[in-house]
Design a protein around this motif. Structure first.
Motif, PDB file in Angstrom:
ATOM      1  N   SER A  25     -32.889 -52.871 -19.399  1.00 35.17           N
ATOM      2  CA  SER A  25     -31.712 -52.464 -18.938  1.00 35.17           C
ATOM      3  C   SER A  25     -30.753 -53.645 -18.280  1.00 35.17           C
ATOM      4  O   SER A  25     -29.411 -53.677 -18.383  1.00 35.17           O
ATOM      5  CB  SER A  25     -31.599 -51.267 -17.951  1.00 35.17           C
ATOM      6  N   SER A  26     -31.221 -54.433 -17.532  1.00 33.14           N
ATOM      7  CA  SER A  26     -30.645 -55.507 -16.575  1.00 33.14           C
ATOM      8  C   SER A  26     -30.368 -56.672 -17.657  1.00 33.14           C
ATOM      9  O   SER A  26     -29.419 -57.446 -17.025  1.00 33.14           O
ATOM     10  CB  SER A  26     -31.401 -55.786 -15.336  1.00 33.14           C
ATOM     11  N   ASN A  28     -29.136 -56.466 -20.726  1.00 33.74           N
ATOM     12  CA  ASN A  28     -28.491 -56.271 -21.869  1.00 33.74           C
ATOM     13  C   ASN A  28     -27.284 -57.133 -22.315  1.00 33.74           C
ATOM     14  O   ASN A  28     -26.774 -57.354 -23.370  1.00 33.74           O
ATOM     15  CB  ASN A  28     -27.814 -54.948 -21.621  1.00 33.74           C
ATOM     16  N   THR A  37     -18.073 -55.613 -24.016  1.00 34.67           N
ATOM     17  CA  THR A  37     -19.287 -55.774 -23.066  1.00 34.67           C
ATOM     18  C   THR A  37     -19.259 -57.122 -22.142  1.00 34.67           C
ATOM     19  O   THR A  37     -19.445 -56.974 -21.050  1.00 34.67           O
ATOM     20  CB  THR A  37     -20.701 -56.095 -23.651  1.00 34.67           C
ATOM     21  N   LEU A  45     -20.127 -53.948 -13.517  1.00 36.07           N
ATOM     22  CA  LEU A  45     -20.404 -52.625 -14.143  1.00 36.07           C
ATOM     23  C   LEU A  45     -19.697 -51.395 -13.159  1.00 36.07           C
ATOM     24  O   LEU A  45     -19.644 -51.554 -12.185  1.00 36.07           O
ATOM     25  CB  LEU A  45     -21.976 -52.382 -13.969  1.00 36.07           C
ATOM     26  N   GLU A  49     -21.873 -46.902 -15.399  1.00 36.04           N
ATOM     27  CA  GLU A  49     -22.780 -47.832 -16.154  1.00 36.04           C
ATOM     28  C   GLU A  49     -23.842 -48.414 -14.994  1.00 36.04           C
ATOM     29  O   GLU A  49     -24.799 -48.331 -15.710  1.00 36.04           O
ATOM     30  CB  GLU A  49     -21.937 -49.239 -16.415  1.00 36.04           C
ATOM     31  N   THR A  52     -26.427 -45.562 -15.027  1.00 35.60           N
ATOM     32  CA  THR A  52     -27.342 -45.259 -16.098  1.00 35.60           C
ATOM     33  C   THR A  52     -28.122 -46.347 -16.181  1.00 35.60           C
ATOM     34  O   THR A  52     -29.317 -45.967 -16.599  1.00 35.60           O
ATOM     35  CB  THR A  52     -26.134 -45.393 -17.540  1.00 35.60           C
ATOM     36  N   ARG A  53     -27.887 -47.494 -15.931  1.00 33.12           N
ATOM     37  CA  ARG A  53     -28.796 -48.699 -15.799  1.00 33.12           C
ATOM     38  C   ARG A  53     -30.038 -48.698 -14.858  1.00 33.12           C
ATOM     39  O   ARG A  53     -30.976 -48.733 -15.182  1.00 33.12           O
ATOM     40  CB  ARG A  53     -28.033 -49.807 -15.671  1.00 33.12           C
ATOM     41  N   LYS A  56     -32.364 -45.747 -15.928  1.00 33.66           N
ATOM     42  CA  LYS A  56     -33.208 -46.049 -16.879  1.00 33.66           C
ATOM     43  C   LYS A  56     -34.379 -47.243 -16.184  1.00 33.66           C
ATOM     44  O   LYS A  56     -35.394 -47.062 -16.498  1.00 33.66           O
ATOM     45  CB  LYS A  56     -32.579 -47.043 -18.035  1.00 33.66           C
ATOM     46  N   GLU A  98     -34.916 -55.873 -10.773  1.00 31.19           N
ATOM     47  CA  GLU A  98     -33.958 -55.694 -11.738  1.00 31.19           C
ATOM     48  C   GLU A  98     -32.677 -55.069 -11.228  1.00 31.19           C
ATOM     49  O   GLU A  98     -31.512 -55.117 -11.797  1.00 31.19           O
ATOM     50  CB  GLU A  98     -34.538 -55.009 -12.992  1.00 31.19           C
ATOM     51  N   LEU A 102     -28.271 -56.387 -11.252  1.00 28.73           N
ATOM     52  CA  LEU A 102     -26.968 -55.583 -11.718  1.00 28.73           C
ATOM     53  C   LEU A 102     -25.707 -55.910 -10.667  1.00 28.73           C
ATOM     54  O   LEU A 102     -25.747 -55.949  -9.688  1.00 28.73           O
ATOM     55  CB  LEU A 102     -27.072 -53.880 -11.756  1.00 28.73           C
TER      56      LEU A 102
END
Length: 169
Positions: A25-26, A28, A37, A45, A49, A52-53, A56, A98, A102
């Motif tokens: 996820s990190s 992407n 994006t 983010l 977002e 969500t990340r 995950k 991770e 973000l």
């Protein structure tokens, strides 16, 4: 009896607080990003977002951790405790790294930093417990009592971001 309860909570910490990082996820925003994006990544983010990340990442760590069985009594068997923490810590540490990778948009930055700080603190606590278990340092048993508050801090911060999986449900 109390030690078993704390051990159970530690397993939950490893599963839910586990320091929120999910391998895919990190990363992407690699070579296959779209213009939208790329713009989002440059601005950071959004809260949704991030949630969500992070969720995950947490779900992946929870899944990986769920295969590791906690010893019945961490206080009674230092060797088993060390083996357990040696398996759990790499998962939670990767999760934390991770999550730290973000980047939030400015309107989510304060809440995100609170979540990351709580996650890092929980990861550091787990690392301390692991290191003490590895050398059979009995003072690590005192650190087990810090697990529940660390997990609660992560859950509270995760809820504020909207990361319900990271919050434990």
């Amino acid at each position: 009896m109390k030690t078993t309860t704390i051990a159970g909570r530690l397993a939950v910490l490893a599963l839910t607080v586990g320091l929120s990082a999910c391998g895919s996820s990190s990363s992407n925003n690699s070579t296959t990003t779209t213009t939208a994006t790329t713009t989002t990544a440059a601005a950071g983010l959004s809260r949704s977002e991030l949630a969500t990340r992070a969720d995950k990442i947490c779900a992946t760590a929870q899944s990986q951790s769920s295969t590791i069985k906690a010893p019945g009594n961490l206080a009674a068997d230092a060797t088993a405790a060390a083996a357990y923490f040696d398996k759990v810590f790499p998962i939670t540490d990767a999760e934390t790294k991770e999550i730290q990778a973000l980047t939030p948009a400015s309107d989510a930055a304060t809440d995100w930093q609170s979540f990351v700080s709580a996650q890092v603190a929980a990861d550091q606590l787990l690392q301390t417990i692991k290191q003490k278990a590895d050398v059979k340092d009995a003072s690590g048993l005192n650190d087990l009592g810090k697990v529940k508050p660390a997990g609660q801090a992560v859950a509270t911060a995760a809820k504020k971001i909207g990361a319900t999986t990271c919050a434990g449900g």
